[in-house]
Write a protein that holds these residues in place. Structure first.
Motif, PDB file in Angstrom:
ATOM      1  N   VAL A  71      -6.028  -0.179  -4.182  1.00 39.11           N
ATOM      2  CA  VAL A  71      -6.131   0.297  -2.799  1.00 39.11           C
ATOM      3  C   VAL A  71      -7.149  -0.534  -2.008  1.00 39.11           C
ATOM      4  N   LYS A  72      -8.266  -0.869  -2.619  1.00 40.82           N
ATOM      5  CA  LYS A  72      -9.292  -1.651  -1.936  1.00 40.82           C
ATOM      6  C   LYS A  72      -8.739  -3.023  -1.534  1.00 40.82           C
ATOM      7  N   LEU A  74       0.838  -1.201   0.000  1.00 44.99           N
ATOM      8  CA  LEU A  74       0.000   0.000   0.000  1.00 44.99           C
ATOM      9  C   LEU A  74       0.876   1.256   0.000  1.00 44.99           C
ATOM     10  N   GLU A 117      -6.113  -2.592   1.356  1.00 40.29           N
ATOM     11  CA  GLU A 117      -6.767  -2.223   2.613  1.00 40.29           C
ATOM     12  C   GLU A 117      -7.499  -3.418   3.217  1.00 40.29           C
ATOM     13  N   ARG A 118      -8.098  -4.235   2.365  1.00 43.58           N
ATOM     14  CA  ARG A 118      -8.743  -5.462   2.871  1.00 43.58           C
ATOM     15  C   ARG A 118      -7.707  -6.424   3.440  1.00 43.58           C
TER      16      ARG A 118
END
Length: 197
Positions: A58-59, A46, A62-63
């Motif tokens: 990014v999703k 990230l 972040e997960r």
């Protein structure tokens, strides 16, 4: 910040006979370590994306941080919540609050055990302090990164993912949960409860 696997607060065989050395070693050194490694990797990836201004993934990252970070935090709590020669009735301020919120320690223990056994698939049962409700609550998590009541402070948890108990208890989750009660570190729970208040 690089995350590190915290050492166990006792020897690998210290929780025998309730929690066997082989499972503790595998659970800590392989499973918990995998969460720490995954958290470090996702954080680094990230950061790279931020530096490049490329947020297409990014999703995803972040997960990954949520999944591995939650696994790392809950496992750290899990190890600290146990102690050789532990168990028995709750003590101190947390005992008083359990009586207030659940009617008795016995009621709490039955509800917590039932919640842990009933988690679908793999997951956790967690006793938390909810400062907004000014009460203790029991939460369960099938996917630990999805469980929350915003603002709660976890105090006590049992891991009911199969890797936590399968070598000794096989598919007998209820037997694992019953044995785990002999290891609960009420001093640790009380320290967390005091800090949460």
């Amino acid at each position: 910040m690089k995350h590190e696997l915290p050492p166990l607060p006792y020897g690998y065989n210290a929780l025998e006979p309730h929690y066997d050395e082989a499972t503790v070693r595998l659970h800590h050194d392989a499973h918990h370590k995998a969460y720490v490694d995954g958290l470090n990797n996702a954080g680094a990836r990230l950061a790279e994306a931020r530096d490049k201004g490329d947020f297409a993934l990014v999703k995803h990252w972040e997960r990954e941080i949520a999944f591995h970070g939650s696994g790392h935090l809950l496992h750290t709590l899990f190890w600290q919540n146990m102690v050789p020669g532990g168990g028995g009735q709750a003590t101190g301020a947390v005992a008083e609050q359990l009586n207030k919120d659940f009617g008795s320690f016995d009621n709490f223990k039955k509800q917590f055990s039932a919640a842990a056994v009933a988690v679908e698939g793999s997951g956790w049962a967690v006793l938390c302090w909810n400062p907004s409700f000014h009460s203790l609550v029991i939460l369960t998590a099938e996917k630990h990164q999805n469980l929350t009541q915003w603002g709660v402070v976890p105090l006590l948890t049992v891991d009911v993912w199969e890797h936590a108990y399968y070598l000794k208890y096989q598919n007998k989750r209820a037997a694992w949960v019953e044995a785990w009660w002999n290891l609960v570190n009420w001093d640790d729970v009380n320290k967390r409860f005091e800090a949460a208040g």
